[in-house]
Design a protein around this motif. Structure first.
Motif, PDB file in Angstrom:
ATOM      1  N   SER A 165       0.815  -1.220   0.000  1.00  0.00           N
ATOM      2  CA  SER A 165       0.000   0.000   0.000  1.00  0.00           C
ATOM      3  C   SER A 165       0.847   1.269   0.000  1.00  0.00           C
ATOM      4  O   SER A 165       0.326   2.364  -0.215  1.00  0.00           O
ATOM      5  N   GLU A 166       2.167   1.113   0.233  1.00  0.00           N
ATOM      6  CA  GLU A 166       3.064   2.270   0.213  1.00  0.00           C
ATOM      7  C   GLU A 166       3.983   2.239  -1.006  1.00  0.00           C
ATOM      8  O   GLU A 166       5.059   2.828  -1.016  1.00  0.00           O
ATOM      9  N   MET A 167       3.522   1.528  -2.036  1.00  0.00           N
ATOM     10  CA  MET A 167       4.248   1.476  -3.302  1.00  0.00           C
ATOM     11  C   MET A 167       3.322   1.906  -4.434  1.00  0.00           C
ATOM     12  O   MET A 167       2.103   1.675  -4.390  1.00  0.00           O
ATOM     13  N   ALA A 168       3.909   2.532  -5.440  1.00  0.00           N
ATOM     14  CA  ALA A 168       3.176   2.911  -6.641  1.00  0.00           C
ATOM     15  C   ALA A 168       4.045   2.586  -7.842  1.00  0.00           C
ATOM     16  O   ALA A 168       5.267   2.409  -7.708  1.00  0.00           O
ATOM     17  N   VAL A 169       3.433   2.491  -8.999  1.00  0.00           N
ATOM     18  CA  VAL A 169       4.149   2.140 -10.229  1.00  0.00           C
ATOM     19  C   VAL A 169       4.171   3.340 -11.164  1.00  0.00           C
ATOM     20  O   VAL A 169       3.128   3.954 -11.432  1.00  0.00           O
ATOM     21  N   TRP A 170       5.360   3.664 -11.640  1.00  0.00           N
ATOM     22  CA  TRP A 170       5.489   4.727 -12.632  1.00  0.00           C
ATOM     23  C   TRP A 170       5.419   4.119 -14.030  1.00  0.00           C
ATOM     24  O   TRP A 170       6.218   3.254 -14.375  1.00  0.00           O
ATOM     25  N   CYS A 171       4.451   4.584 -14.815  1.00  0.00           N
ATOM     26  CA  CYS A 171       4.307   4.113 -16.187  1.00  0.00           C
ATOM     27  C   CYS A 171       4.969   5.112 -17.127  1.00  0.00           C
ATOM     28  O   CYS A 171       4.468   6.235 -17.285  1.00  0.00           O
ATOM     29  N   PRO A 172       6.103   4.758 -17.761  1.00  0.00           N
ATOM     30  CA  PRO A 172       6.800   5.708 -18.636  1.00  0.00           C
ATOM     31  C   PRO A 172       6.045   6.006 -19.935  1.00  0.00           C
ATOM     32  O   PRO A 172       6.295   7.022 -20.557  1.00  0.00           O
ATOM     33  N   ILE A 173       5.147   5.123 -20.307  1.00  0.00           N
ATOM     34  CA  ILE A 173       4.373   5.345 -21.532  1.00  0.00           C
ATOM     35  C   ILE A 173       3.298   6.404 -21.294  1.00  0.00           C
ATOM     36  O   ILE A 173       3.135   7.351 -22.070  1.00  0.00           O
ATOM     37  N   LYS A 174       2.589   6.262 -20.173  1.00  0.00           N
ATOM     38  CA  LYS A 174       1.542   7.237 -19.831  1.00  0.00           C
ATOM     39  C   LYS A 174       2.104   8.456 -19.112  1.00  0.00           C
ATOM     40  O   LYS A 174       1.415   9.476 -18.984  1.00  0.00           O
ATOM     41  N   ASN A 175       3.343   8.341 -18.622  1.00  0.00           N
ATOM     42  CA  ASN A 175       3.973   9.402 -17.834  1.00  0.00           C
ATOM     43  C   ASN A 175       3.122   9.764 -16.624  1.00  0.00           C
ATOM     44  O   ASN A 175       2.825  10.921 -16.347  1.00  0.00           O
ATOM     45  N   GLU A 176       2.757   8.709 -15.870  1.00  0.00           N
ATOM     46  CA  GLU A 176       1.939   8.938 -14.687  1.00  0.00           C
ATOM     47  C   GLU A 176       2.129   7.826 -13.663  1.00  0.00           C
ATOM     48  O   GLU A 176       2.597   6.730 -13.997  1.00  0.00           O
ATOM     49  N   LEU A 177       1.770   8.121 -12.414  1.00  0.00           N
ATOM     50  CA  LEU A 177       1.825   7.131 -11.353  1.00  0.00           C
ATOM     51  C   LEU A 177       0.554   6.298 -11.356  1.00  0.00           C
ATOM     52  O   LEU A 177      -0.551   6.814 -11.544  1.00  0.00           O
ATOM     53  N   GLU A 178       0.722   5.005 -11.110  1.00  0.00           N
ATOM     54  CA  GLU A 178      -0.411   4.099 -10.985  1.00  0.00           C
ATOM     55  C   GLU A 178      -0.424   3.587  -9.548  1.00  0.00           C
ATOM     56  O   GLU A 178       0.561   3.020  -9.054  1.00  0.00           O
ATOM     57  N   PHE A 179      -1.561   3.796  -8.855  1.00  0.00           N
ATOM     58  CA  PHE A 179      -1.670   3.426  -7.451  1.00  0.00           C
ATOM     59  C   PHE A 179      -2.502   2.155  -7.289  1.00  0.00           C
ATOM     60  O   PHE A 179      -3.404   1.887  -8.075  1.00  0.00           O
ATOM     61  N   THR A 180      -2.184   1.378  -6.239  1.00  0.00           N
ATOM     62  CA  THR A 180      -3.057   0.276  -5.859  1.00  0.00           C
ATOM     63  C   THR A 180      -4.283   0.864  -5.161  1.00  0.00           C
ATOM     64  O   THR A 180      -4.339   2.070  -4.874  1.00  0.00           O
ATOM     65  N   ASP A 181      -5.240   0.018  -4.852  1.00  0.00           N
ATOM     66  CA  ASP A 181      -6.463   0.499  -4.195  1.00  0.00           C
ATOM     67  C   ASP A 181      -6.161   1.125  -2.834  1.00  0.00           C
ATOM     68  O   ASP A 181      -6.826   2.069  -2.416  1.00  0.00           O
ATOM     69  N   GLU A 182      -5.142   0.574  -2.148  1.00  0.00           N
ATOM     70  CA  GLU A 182      -4.836   1.049  -0.792  1.00  0.00           C
ATOM     71  C   GLU A 182      -3.895   2.256  -0.781  1.00  0.00           C
ATOM     72  O   GLU A 182      -3.845   3.005   0.186  1.00  0.00           O
ATOM     73  N   ALA A 183      -3.121   2.406  -1.855  1.00  0.00           N
ATOM     74  CA  ALA A 183      -2.103   3.463  -1.874  1.00  0.00           C
ATOM     75  C   ALA A 183      -2.712   4.811  -2.221  1.00  0.00           C
ATOM     76  O   ALA A 183      -3.756   4.910  -2.856  1.00  0.00           O
ATOM     77  N   ASN A 184      -2.015   5.850  -1.791  1.00  0.00           N
ATOM     78  CA  ASN A 184      -2.390   7.196  -2.204  1.00  0.00           C
ATOM     79  C   ASN A 184      -1.113   8.013  -2.349  1.00  0.00           C
ATOM     80  O   ASN A 184      -0.028   7.570  -1.975  1.00  0.00           O
ATOM     81  N   ARG A 185      -1.234   9.166  -2.893  1.00  0.00           N
ATOM     82  CA  ARG A 185      -0.070   9.975  -3.240  1.00  0.00           C
ATOM     83  C   ARG A 185       0.817  10.270  -2.039  1.00  0.00           C
ATOM     84  O   ARG A 185       2.041  10.252  -2.135  1.00  0.00           O
ATOM     85  N   GLU A 186       0.221  10.502  -0.887  1.00  0.00           N
ATOM     86  CA  GLU A 186       0.993  10.935   0.269  1.00  0.00           C
ATOM     87  C   GLU A 186       1.777   9.803   0.931  1.00  0.00           C
ATOM     88  O   GLU A 186       2.868  10.024   1.470  1.00  0.00           O
ATOM     89  N   ASN A 187       1.245   8.586   0.941  1.00  0.00           N
ATOM     90  CA  ASN A 187       1.906   7.539   1.716  1.00  0.00           C
ATOM     91  C   ASN A 187       2.912   6.707   0.917  1.00  0.00           C
ATOM     92  O   ASN A 187       3.494   5.763   1.448  1.00  0.00           O
ATOM     93  N   VAL A 188       3.156   7.070  -0.338  1.00  0.00           N
ATOM     94  CA  VAL A 188       4.062   6.292  -1.180  1.00  0.00           C
ATOM     95  C   VAL A 188       5.518   6.466  -0.722  1.00  0.00           C
ATOM     96  O   VAL A 188       6.007   7.585  -0.592  1.00  0.00           O
ATOM     97  N   GLN A 189       6.185   5.335  -0.473  1.00  0.00           N
ATOM     98  CA  GLN A 189       7.610   5.332  -0.159  1.00  0.00           C
ATOM     99  C   GLN A 189       8.454   4.860  -1.338  1.00  0.00           C
ATOM    100  O   GLN A 189       9.574   5.328  -1.525  1.00  0.00           O
TER     101      GLN A 189
END
Length: 365
Positions: A194-218
């Motif tokens: 829940s504290e991880m997100a995926v960066w998609c270089p094609i879309k140039n955006e962060l992809e979050f899991t259901d539990e993750a949010n912008r603030e808690n990403v490590q």
């Protein structure tokens, strides 16, 4: 000496008998003696690895090349490994790759322009709170980017140490280019998904899991992967265990998180080899890594049952590009005064890539 950019293997090398190719390579090694060093990655073909002066994983090979005084290093591996060897050696040494087509699809999944674009977006979001880390399976440009931005390089052997190091520097990590190694390493260190997100270089955006949010990403994971290790699935594990409950499953951390969690053991190439070597005679193992290594382990440890986790797995296509014919051609060319496929990293890139590599190598001293 001349540097050639010829790509096609001359027909004469396919026409040589195996004995002739072996004899030519042996003659070249005898001719150069200590002036020549041939490092070979564990994933190399059997017909090539027999001539390696040293066999190892990425970390072991990086250290060995850095310690070598050989005038010529003919690298039996892939392009990013040869780049690393060139960075770690001095200006009087030359690194040659027997086949320029021996690349790495994972390394190609993160280009410098994509990384700079991601960095700009992410630093706009998070400010100066990110350390970039790159797996050694990346281009020299990506290593240099990390070195220039207070980051470092790592291998699967020391990934935990490097992630821990990075988190003492700043709040977050950008982990390039293998999302699976990054996710598995962070999870093992107690960082929840829940504290991880995926960066998609094609879309140039962060992809979050259901539990993750912008603030808690490590941990920000680059959306890249190994085309070999992604082919191992949980279904493969379940099928083998249904057929033989006694079988042990060991996989590389480049496999998906689900596969690593379902396996009995996970670790670097070096770790896998050590576990198999120490295993009890008569034990059974299904190994989730590159086929050339699995076959070599099975041939070496005949007192144990060793097979691939995926029965339909093929060897890594790019690792397999270097065959005995290309090695023979490379050494013949060298004897004739031609630097065949020299790998040379520009000084401005090498300077910062060296910083990233030094931080990696210090962690294992």
């Amino acid at each position: 000496m001349a540097i050639t950019k010829t790509v096609s293997l001359p027909d004469e090398y396919r026409a040589l008998s195996m004995e002739e190719k072996i004899n030519r390579i042996k003659a070249a090694k005898a001719f150069f003696g200590e002036r020549l060093f041939i490092p070979g990655h564990h994933y190399q073909r059997e017909d090539v690895i027999q001539f390696a002066d040293f066999t190892g994983d990425s970390l072991q090979l990086a250290k060995k090349c850095g310690e070598s005084n050989a005038e010529f290093i003919v690298f039996c591996g892939v392009h990013f490994m040869a780049e690393t060897a060139d960075i770690l050696t001095n200006s009087t040494q030359r690194v040659l790759l027997p086949d320029l087509a021996a690349g790495c699809s994972m390394a190609d999944m993160a280009t410098l322009s994509q990384t700079k674009r991601a960095w700009n977006t992410l630093t706009d979001m998070y400010g100066d709170s990110i350390v970039p880390l790159t797996y050694v399976n990346s281009t020299a440009e990506i290593k240099a980017f990390c070195g220039e931005n207070e980051g470092a390089c790592l291998t699967s052997s020391n990934a935990k140490e490097m992630v821990q190091w990075a988190l003492t520097k700043k709040q977050r990590i950008l982990f390039l280019p293998d999302q699976h190694l990054g996710r598995n390493t962070a999870y093992d260190l107690g960082i929840p998904l829940s504290e991880m997100a995926v960066w998609c270089p094609i879309k140039n955006e962060l992809e979050f899991t259901d539990e993750a949010n912008r603030e808690n990403v490590q941990v920000i994971l680059w959306k890249g992967h190994c085309s070999v290790h992604e082919k191992f699935t949980v279904n493969h594990i379940q099928e083998l265990r249904n057929k033989d409950p006694q079988i042990n499953i060991i996989v590389h951390p480049e496999c998906s998180h689900e596969v690593v969690q379902a396996a009995d053991e996970a670790g670097s190439t070096h770790h896998i080899i050590q576990i198999i070597e120490k295993a009890e005679s008569g034990s059974k193992w299904a190994v989730g890594t590159e086929m050339n290594l699995v076959n070599r382990l099975a041939m070496k440890h005949t007192d144990k049952t060793i097979k691939s986790l995926n029965p339909y797995m093929c060897p890594c296509l790019t690792m397999n590009r270097i065959d005995i014919e290309h090695l023979c051609w490379s050494l013949d060319s060298l004897k004739n005064g031609t630097y065949q496929f020299q790998i040379s990293v520009p000084p401005d890139i090498s300077k910062y890539a060296m910083i990233a590599l030094d931080r990696m190598l210090i962690s294992v001293k």
